[in-house]
Scaffold this motif. Structure first.
Motif, PDB file in Angstrom:
ATOM      1  N   TYR A 288      -8.544  28.129  -9.613  1.00 50.46           N
ATOM      2  CA  TYR A 288      -8.614  26.700  -9.327  1.00 50.46           C
ATOM      3  C   TYR A 288      -7.905  26.390  -8.004  1.00 50.46           C
ATOM      4  N   ASP A 289      -8.187  27.195  -6.988  1.00 48.19           N
ATOM      5  CA  ASP A 289      -7.440  27.073  -5.742  1.00 48.19           C
ATOM      6  C   ASP A 289      -7.641  25.718  -5.064  1.00 48.19           C
ATOM      7  N   LYS A 290      -8.858  25.199  -5.079  1.00 52.27           N
ATOM      8  CA  LYS A 290      -9.088  23.908  -4.431  1.00 52.27           C
ATOM      9  C   LYS A 290      -8.390  22.776  -5.185  1.00 52.27           C
ATOM     10  N   LEU A 291      -8.329  22.873  -6.501  1.00 49.20           N
ATOM     11  CA  LEU A 291      -7.596  21.883  -7.280  1.00 49.20           C
ATOM     12  C   LEU A 291      -6.105  21.956  -6.955  1.00 49.20           C
ATOM     13  N   ALA A 292      -5.598  23.176  -6.789  1.00 52.67           N
ATOM     14  CA  ALA A 292      -4.181  23.335  -6.443  1.00 52.67           C
ATOM     15  C   ALA A 292      -3.887  22.659  -5.107  1.00 52.67           C
ATOM     16  N   VAL A 293      -4.738  22.901  -4.121  1.00 58.57           N
ATOM     17  CA  VAL A 293      -4.540  22.296  -2.802  1.00 58.57           C
ATOM     18  C   VAL A 293      -4.710  20.780  -2.886  1.00 58.57           C
ATOM     19  N   LYS A 294      -5.710  20.317  -3.628  1.00 58.11           N
ATOM     20  CA  LYS A 294      -5.923  18.875  -3.804  1.00 58.11           C
ATOM     21  C   LYS A 294      -4.687  18.217  -4.428  1.00 58.11           C
ATOM     22  N   SER A 295      -4.090  18.879  -5.391  1.00 60.32           N
ATOM     23  CA  SER A 295      -2.894  18.329  -6.046  1.00 60.32           C
ATOM     24  C   SER A 295      -1.737  18.214  -5.066  1.00 60.32           C
ATOM     25  N   LEU A 296      -1.545  19.254  -4.266  1.00 58.10           N
ATOM     26  CA  LEU A 296      -0.483  19.209  -3.263  1.00 58.10           C
ATOM     27  C   LEU A 296      -0.748  18.099  -2.254  1.00 58.10           C
ATOM     28  N   LEU A 297      -1.985  17.987  -1.796  1.00 58.74           N
ATOM     29  CA  LEU A 297      -2.331  16.931  -0.844  1.00 58.74           C
ATOM     30  C   LEU A 297      -2.072  15.546  -1.430  1.00 58.74           C
ATOM     31  N   THR A 298      -2.362  15.365  -2.710  1.00 55.93           N
ATOM     32  CA  THR A 298      -2.135  14.075  -3.356  1.00 55.93           C
ATOM     33  C   THR A 298      -0.678  13.673  -3.259  1.00 55.93           C
ATOM     34  N   LEU A 299       0.213  14.617  -3.532  1.00 55.16           N
ATOM     35  CA  LEU A 299       1.644  14.318  -3.429  1.00 55.16           C
ATOM     36  C   LEU A 299       2.043  14.022  -1.992  1.00 55.16           C
ATOM     37  N   MET A 300       1.549  14.833  -1.068  1.00 53.90           N
ATOM     38  CA  MET A 300       1.947  14.664   0.326  1.00 53.90           C
ATOM     39  C   MET A 300       1.415  13.361   0.917  1.00 53.90           C
ATOM     40  N   VAL A 627      -8.541  20.854 -17.296  1.00 50.74           N
ATOM     41  CA  VAL A 627      -8.969  20.724 -15.901  1.00 50.74           C
ATOM     42  C   VAL A 627     -10.467  20.965 -15.737  1.00 50.74           C
ATOM     43  N   GLU A 628     -11.049  21.803 -16.603  1.00 48.64           N
ATOM     44  CA  GLU A 628     -12.490  22.052 -16.524  1.00 48.64           C
ATOM     45  C   GLU A 628     -13.287  20.822 -16.963  1.00 48.64           C
ATOM     46  N   SER A 629     -12.778  20.105 -17.949  1.00 49.69           N
ATOM     47  CA  SER A 629     -13.550  19.013 -18.535  1.00 49.69           C
ATOM     48  C   SER A 629     -13.435  17.724 -17.737  1.00 49.69           C
ATOM     49  N   ALA A 630     -12.290  17.480 -17.114  1.00 54.32           N
ATOM     50  CA  ALA A 630     -12.084  16.217 -16.404  1.00 54.32           C
ATOM     51  C   ALA A 630     -13.062  16.093 -15.243  1.00 54.32           C
ATOM     52  N   LYS A 631     -13.880  15.066 -15.272  1.00 55.00           N
ATOM     53  CA  LYS A 631     -14.919  14.935 -14.252  1.00 55.00           C
ATOM     54  C   LYS A 631     -14.307  14.688 -12.879  1.00 55.00           C
ATOM     55  N   GLY A 632     -14.732  15.488 -11.934  1.00 52.82           N
ATOM     56  CA  GLY A 632     -14.268  15.337 -10.563  1.00 52.82           C
ATOM     57  C   GLY A 632     -12.963  16.007 -10.252  1.00 52.82           C
ATOM     58  N   MET A 633     -12.303  16.604 -11.246  1.00 50.60           N
ATOM     59  CA  MET A 633     -10.976  17.132 -10.989  1.00 50.60           C
ATOM     60  C   MET A 633     -11.007  18.464 -10.254  1.00 50.60           C
ATOM     61  N   ALA A 634     -11.689  19.450 -10.802  1.00 51.40           N
ATOM     62  CA  ALA A 634     -11.527  20.814 -10.312  1.00 51.40           C
ATOM     63  C   ALA A 634     -12.499  21.203  -9.210  1.00 51.40           C
ATOM     64  N   TYR A 635     -13.711  20.708  -9.247  1.00 50.43           N
ATOM     65  CA  TYR A 635     -14.747  21.294  -8.399  1.00 50.43           C
ATOM     66  C   TYR A 635     -15.412  20.317  -7.436  1.00 50.43           C
ATOM     67  N   THR A 636     -14.854  19.142  -7.257  1.00 51.69           N
ATOM     68  CA  THR A 636     -15.445  18.178  -6.341  1.00 51.69           C
ATOM     69  C   THR A 636     -14.385  17.659  -5.383  1.00 51.69           C
ATOM     70  N   GLN A 637     -14.822  16.791  -4.468  1.00 53.99           N
ATOM     71  CA  GLN A 637     -13.905  16.165  -3.517  1.00 53.99           C
ATOM     72  C   GLN A 637     -13.288  14.886  -4.079  1.00 53.99           C
ATOM     73  N   GLU A 638     -13.580  14.561  -5.319  1.00 56.56           N
ATOM     74  CA  GLU A 638     -13.079  13.317  -5.885  1.00 56.56           C
ATOM     75  C   GLU A 638     -11.568  13.354  -6.040  1.00 56.56           C
ATOM     76  N   PRO A 639     -10.910  12.216  -5.875  1.00 61.06           N
ATOM     77  CA  PRO A 639      -9.449  12.181  -6.019  1.00 61.06           C
ATOM     78  C   PRO A 639      -9.008  12.344  -7.467  1.00 61.06           C
ATOM     79  N   ILE A 640      -7.798  12.814  -7.633  1.00 56.76           N
ATOM     80  CA  ILE A 640      -7.176  12.940  -8.956  1.00 56.76           C
ATOM     81  C   ILE A 640      -6.812  11.544  -9.451  1.00 56.76           C
ATOM     82  N   ARG A 641      -7.095  11.284 -10.721  1.00 55.91           N
ATOM     83  CA  ARG A 641      -6.968   9.929 -11.266  1.00 55.91           C
ATOM     84  C   ARG A 641      -5.689   9.741 -12.076  1.00 55.91           C
TER      85      ARG A 641
END
Length: 668
Positions: A288-300, A627-641
């Protein structure tokens, strides 16, 4: 070749920003383009729904211009100014690159460009295109807590040319902002305190009511040579800051390459840190590397610097939601733990920011904002006691013993405040409460604002300014056990043996009370209890697995709680860990807030709780399912909700939500 321009020596032939750092090995930010969709078109100040980029704690952000793909090139969208309840876009594009062909005396039409790229990388917005034998690369990145650099590298791929580079832009007229020129700066006054500023290489600036234009000196650009033009945008909050950043930012105008290099190295370090120890967490960071990076970006992107009545830097819940432009207590504890491996100073300051609002009695305010004249401080309630966990975990990452010494007495005072103000019958089991005698503020104190378990609660007075609800909450007391054990660890590190021994003993006593009073043998779950009768309030929610997260339950009790969690009719929903059992009649995920939606902090507590008691397979299974089930979380460009619907799995409420991202990072 060198040419003297306005007192500066500009070297025409130099490597571009990106070429400056090409020695990277392993994972770097260029492996993660457009993890979030930051493209948008800004047409009005209150343009909602456009995601944006910030860094280093600025109170402003920028986006990629969606219209670049339609030929509107040479600029980025914004800035977006983050203001309490009044955030707005200052401009559709404050800095637009202009290129003049001096020989033909014409401004090049950038819409005729080819080979266009418009990309967001972690820590950087980049746009590139080719026109009239010129290769143009624009970069936007932050250089300090108030300022953003926009720089353009222009390379001549053809025969010799003579060019003039410049910038132009506008602000929205309805904002009634005024422009003032001072030397090589254009100041945009928003009100008597706040202003934006553009800093240029020279002083050839012209302005009208809402527009400006800046043009640099003529420049001979030979075949194969490259030149640059740089501007700096700042958003400041008083005259002292304006002067400070005007002076400090001159260095970036003269030579932007060191700043770019520092930005590149810092972000590559973040990403490498993210992938250290891969496979050790409950989620696989490689999978889930892109999700990991997305999560870090969200905080930053939610990092805000000290400003106004916020005295230390911290991370806000969501820049995209106007009412989330402040700091909240239990949000802050979670943010600090997650960000500590990447930015230890930010993590420490996040904690300090909350303790800046500790009163003489020891209470920490629920939340506060940059401008207290607008919102004030919420002293009606505090939040669940997670600061001991937070302080110790941040210490583990930073190894700053002086930080522990600084926070230790404050933590002790806050911990004891609960027993003085929130233990109505002084039996050692605390209740959530308020300072103003309202039940709603008492529910807010839990963090689970409208949870069903509080529907029948009644407020009772303990002493002047101290009220409790008439139920002892299992999560609150489980957190207090955990905090006692963290105080023990900190006391041992500081050689305070008497305190360490006391809190270790107190933790064992409280743990036994929770096991004996709050656990139901009948249905294998933990519950709040009514204050006088000690009857269990049989509402099944995430408070019931708090004893597992805090290592309070016995092994047999944990086994039964895990059965409840894994039950598809209750908590193992299509997206698992709803905040109310799906079997309950008041289960309402769509509009329930804490009456059904999945909040990732509570899901994290459940996953870690299962893992604590040896249910590792179940913990990993549920983490992956989440993380697999949440729509937009792991595999898209959508923001974390902010939260998610446990049945439809759709994201709900705020976008770019920090504590959701924080707990994903913790699972990695």
């Amino acid at each position: 070749m060198k040419k003297l321009i306005l007192g500066y020596v500009i070297t025409i032939l130099f490597v571009s920003c990106q070429e400056q750092v090409q020695q990277n090995k392993g994972v770097d930010r260029y492996d993660y383009p457009d993890v979030l969709n930051l493209k948008g078109t800004i047409t009005v100040p209150q343009q909602y729904g456009v995601s944006s980029f910030s860094d280093l704690g600025t109170w402003h952000s920028f986006s990629l211009n969606q219209e670049a793909e339609n030929g509107q090139l040479g600029n980025f969208a914004g800035p977006y100014l983050m203001r309490q309840q009044q955030s707005f876009w200052l401009s559709p594009s404050i800095l637009g690159l202009q290129i003049k062909d001096v020989i033909n005396n014409e401004i090049l039409n950038l819409s005729e460009a080819e080979n266009i790229a418009n990309v967001f990388y972690p820590g950087l917005l980049k746009q590139s295109f080719e026109l009239n034998d010129l290769q143009v690369e624009l970069y936007l990145f932050n250089v300090n807590e108030r300022s953003t650099v926009i720089t353009a590298d222009v390379t001549n791929k053809g025969s010799n040319q003579e060019v003039q580079l410049g910038w132009n832009g506008s602000v929205f007229g309805k904002l009634n902002a005024s422009m003032q020129i001072s030397g090589n700066a254009l100041q945009i006054d928003i009100n008597e305190n706040e202003s934006a500023q553009l800093l240029f290489n020279g002083n050839n600036i012209q302005k009208a009511d809402t527009t400006y234009a800046y043009i640099d000196e003529e420049l001979q650009l030979k075949s194969g040579e490259r030149t640059t033009i740089t501007a700096v945008f700042s958003y400041t909050f008083n005259e002292t800051e304006r002067a400070q950043y005007t002076n400090a930012n001159q260095v970036f105008i003269k030579d932007v390459k060191p700043a770019y290099t520092a930005n590149e190295e810092r972000w590559n370090k973040y990403i490498k840190t993210l992938f250290q120890g891969s496979g050790a967490g409950l989620l696989d960071v490689n999978k889930y590397d892109k999700l990991a990076v997305k999560s870090l970006l969200t905080l930053m992107h939610n990092w805000r610097s000290a400003a106004g009545d916020i005295y230390h830097q911290g991370i806000v819940p969501s820049y995209a939601t106007p009412y989330f432009q402040g700091l909240w207590a239990w949000d802050s504890w979670k943010h600090a733990v997650a960000i500590a491996p990447f930015e230890g100073q930010l993590a420490k300051d996040q904690i300090r920011a909350m303790y800046d609002y500790q009163n003489e009695e020891g209470m920490i305010a629920d939340c506060f904002f940059r401008d207290l004249d607008i919102e004030g401080v919420n002293w009606r309630n505090t939040k669940a006691p997670l600061s001991g966990w937070c302080i110790y975990e941040v210490y583990e990452q930073t190894k700053d013993i002086e930080f522990l010494k600084e926070l230790y007495p404050k933590l002790l005072k806050y911990h004891e405040w609960w027993y003085i103000n929130r233990d109505h019958d002084q039996n050692g089991l605390c209740e959530y409460g308020s300072t103003d005698g309202t039940r709603i503020a008492a529910a807010w104190e839990s963090g689970m604002d409208n949870a069903v378990r509080f529907d029948e609660a009644v407020i009772i007075e303990n002493s002047k300014g101290a009220y409790s609800i008439n139920q002892e909450s299992v999560d609150l007391n489980a957190y207090l056990v955990q905090e006692k054990l963290y105080i023990q660890k900190i006391a041992e590190l500081l050689n305070d043996k008497a305190v360490a021994e006391k809190y270790a003993n107190d933790a064992e006593v409280l743990k036994a009370q929770i096991q004996n009073v709050m656990y139901s043998e009948e249905d294998g779950f933990f519950y709040d209890v009514e204050l006088k009768s000690q009857d269990k309030i049989r509402i099944q929610g995430p408070e019931g697995w708090a004893p597992l997260y805090n290592n309070v339950a016995t092994q047999d009790q944990a086994k039964e709680v895990v059965k409840v969690i894994m039950d598809a009719s209750r908590f193992n929903t299509p997206m698992p860990f709803p905040t109310l059992s799906a079997a309950h009649e008041k289960f309402n995920p769509q509009k329930g807030y804490w009456r059904g939606p999945v909040w990732l902090d509570q899901a994290y507590f459940g996953i870690v709780g299962m893992n604590n008691y040896g249910f590792e397979a179940e913990a990993r299974q549920m983490a992956q399912k989440m993380v697999e089930s949440a729509k937009g979380m792991a595999y898209t460009q959508e923001p974390i909700r902010e939260n998610y619907h446990p049945l439809s799995k759709e994201g709900l409420n705020a976008f770019h939500f920090s504590w959701s991202a924080a707990h994903i990072i913790m699972l990695f």
